[in-house]
Design a protein around this motif. Structure first.
Motif, short mmCIF file in Angstrom:
data_model
loop_
_atom_site.label_atom_id
_atom_site.label_comp_id
_atom_site.label_asym_id
_atom_site.label_seq_id
_atom_site.Cartn_x
_atom_site.Cartn_y
_atom_site.Cartn_z
N VAL A 146 0.85 -1.19 0.00
CA VAL A 146 0.00 0.00 0.00
C VAL A 146 0.88 1.24 0.00
N ASN A 147 0.56 2.16 -0.90
CA ASN A 147 1.32 3.40 -1.03
C ASN A 147 2.78 3.13 -1.40
N THR A 148 3.01 2.02 -2.01
CA THR A 148 4.32 1.68 -2.56
C THR A 148 4.11 0.59 -3.60
N GLN A 149 5.14 0.28 -4.36
CA GLN A 149 5.05 -0.82 -5.32
C GLN A 149 6.45 -1.33 -5.62
N SER A 150 6.51 -2.52 -6.17
CA SER A 150 7.79 -3.10 -6.56
C SER A 150 7.82 -3.23 -8.08
N HIS A 151 8.84 -2.64 -8.69
CA HIS A 151 8.99 -2.76 -10.15
C HIS A 151 9.72 -4.05 -10.52
N LYS A 152 10.26 -4.72 -9.51
CA LYS A 152 11.03 -5.94 -9.76
C LYS A 152 10.22 -7.21 -9.51
N VAL A 189 15.96 10.95 -2.64
CA VAL A 189 16.25 9.56 -2.99
C VAL A 189 15.07 8.65 -2.72
N ASP A 190 13.95 9.22 -2.28
CA ASP A 190 12.75 8.43 -1.99
C ASP A 190 12.09 8.01 -3.30
N ARG A 191 12.21 6.72 -3.64
CA ARG A 191 11.67 6.23 -4.91
C ARG A 191 10.18 5.93 -4.84
N ILE A 192 9.60 5.91 -3.65
CA ILE A 192 8.18 5.57 -3.52
C ILE A 192 7.30 6.74 -3.88
N ALA A 193 7.46 7.83 -3.16
CA ALA A 193 6.59 9.00 -3.37
C ALA A 193 7.39 10.26 -3.63
N GLY A 194 8.57 10.38 -3.03
CA GLY A 194 9.36 11.60 -3.17
C GLY A 194 9.71 11.92 -4.60
N ILE A 195 10.40 11.01 -5.27
CA ILE A 195 10.84 11.25 -6.65
C ILE A 195 9.66 11.42 -7.60
#
Length: 335
Positions: A146-152, A189-195
Motif C-alpha cells: 500500500v502506497n508503494t510498489q515493486s517494479h522488480k 532519494v525516496d523512490r516511492i513517493a518523493g521522486i
C-alpha cells in the motif's frame, strides 16, 4: 441457546476436558485418532474458544501483520482504519508494527510476524528492499503493498499515481496565475513517493513554459516539523515565490505555522497546496487546499485483496486508485 463449551466438546468426542484442552493447545499425550475426534466435535458444535482452536481447524491464525514506518502519523491512522474495518468484519485480528524511519526495524518485525505465524502481511509506505522480499518469500504468506510498489517483483499493490497527482497540484497553481512556485518534499532519494512527486512538479512547470529552479525545492521527511524547516530554508535562501506545493499535508501545515509566526498571510502573500487530504487539513485555518488520497478506502481495498489471497490462494490485481483535487482556502488567484 448458549454457545457450546469445552465440556460439550469433551462429551461429543467422548474424551476428558483435559484432553480437549491439550488438543486445542497442540500439546502431547493423545493419539491422532483422538485429535481428529476432538477437532471434528469442535467444528460440528461451532466451538470457538480462541484463535488457537480456529487455527487448528482451518490451518490459519486469523491474524494479519501491518508494517508502518510511523504509526503515529495521521496518514498511517487513516490507512489502518480501513485495514481494520475489513479485517474485523472478516474475523481477522491485526498486528501493527512500527518499522521506524528508513525501515530501521523492518527485518526485526518481519521475524516477529513470522514467529506469530500471521496469515498475510500489508506492507506500507516503504521501498521493498531485496532483503525484505527474501524474508517475505521465506514466510510463504501473501503480501499486499500500500502506497508503494515493486517494479522488480510481482506483488499486488494499492496506490495513487503520485506523479500525476503532483502534476495536477502544480498545474492548479499555474492555472491560478502563479509562476514562481516552490516545493517542499521528501528526500530526493525516496523512490516511492518523493521522486514521483518531484517529477510531476517539474513536468507541470516544463509543460507551461516555466523554468525549473532547484533553489526553490527543499526536502524533509513528510512530517510537520520537516515542513517547518523546509519553508524556513526556502524563505532564507530561495528566490521569491508566490506559491508552494507541499508533498504532504503535514509538511504544508508546518509551513503554514512558520508563515503565521512571520506575519506571512495565507493565501494573500503565499498560496499553498498540500497532498493527502488528512482530516486535520479541514480543521486548520485557513482550511488547506490539497490532493485527496482516499486513504481509508485504500486500506479497505488492501485488506480485501490480502484476505482474498489468504482464503482462496487466487491471484489479485494491483489497483491505482483515483486522486482528487480538493479546493479550500489556501490558494489565491493572481492576475
Amino acid at each position: 441457546m448458549n454457545p457450546p463449551t469445552i465440556k460439550d466438546v469433551a462429551k461429543a468426542a467422548d474424551v476428558s476436558v483435559a484432553t480437549v484442552s491439550r488438543v486445542l493447545h497442540n500439546l502431547a499425550g493423545y493419539s491422532d485418532q483422538t485429535k481428529q475426534k476432538v477437532l471434528k466435535a469442535v467444528e460440528e458444535l461451532g466451538y470457538q474458544p480462541n484463535a488457537i482452536a480456529r487455527g487448528l481447524i482451518n490451518k490459519r491464525t486469523q491474524t494479519i501483520g501491518v508494517l508502518f514506518p510511523d504509526v503515529s502519523s495521521s496518514f498511517s491512522s487513516d490507512l489502518l482504519h480501513g485495514i481494520e474495518d475489513v479485517a474485523n468484519d472478516r474475523g481477522f485480528s491485526v498486528i501493527v508494527c512500527n518499522t521506524a524511519e528508513d525501515g530501521k526495524r523492518t527485518m526485526k518485525y518481519l521475524q516477529v510476524l513470522r514467529e506469530k505465524q500471521v496469515d498475510g502481511i500489508v506492507f506500507t509506505s516503504e521501498f521493498l528492499k531485496e532483503e525484505y522480499y527474501l524474508a517475505l518469500k521465506e514466510m510463504r504468506v501473501p503480501v499486499v503493498l500500500v502506497n508503494t510498489q515493486s517494479h522488480k517483483h510481482m506483488i499486488p499493490y494499492v496506490k495513487v499515481d503520485d506523479r500525476q497527482a503532483a502534476y495536477q497540484a502544480t498545474e492548479y497553481l499555474i492555472q491560478n496565475g502563479h509562476r514562481e512556485i516552490a516545493m517542499i518534499s521528501d528526500t530526493p532519494v525516496d523512490r516511492i513517493a518523493g521522486i514521483p512527486r518531484i517529477e510531476g512538479y517539474k513536468q507541470a512547470l516544463a509543460d507551461n513554459g516555466i523554468e525549473y529552479n532547484e533553489a526553490r525545492v527543499a526536502y524533509g521527511d513528510f512530517g510537520l516539523e520537516s515542513g517547518r524547516k523546509a519553508i524556513e530554508k526556502l524563505l532564507a535562501e530561495a528566490p521569491p515565490f508566490t506559491a508552494l506545493f507541499a508533498a504532504s499535508d503535514e509538511m504544508a501545515i508546518g509551513a503554514m505555522g512558520v508563515a503565521l509566526e512571520r506575519g506571512i498571510r495565507i493565501p494573500d502573500d503565499i498560496s499553498i497546496i498540500g497532498y493527502d487530504d488528512l482530516s486535520i487539513s479541514r480543521m486548520i485555518y485557513p482550511p488547506l487546499t490539497t490532493i485527496h488520497q482516499p486513504l481509508t478506502a485504500m486500506g479497505r481495498l488492501a485488506s480485501e485483496k490480502l484476505i482474498a489471497l489468504i482464503e482462496d490462494s487466487s491471484e489479485v490485481s494491483s489497483t491505482i486508485v483515483n486522486h482528487q483535487l480538493v479546493e479550500r482556502k489556501t490558494v489565491r488567484p493572481r492576475p
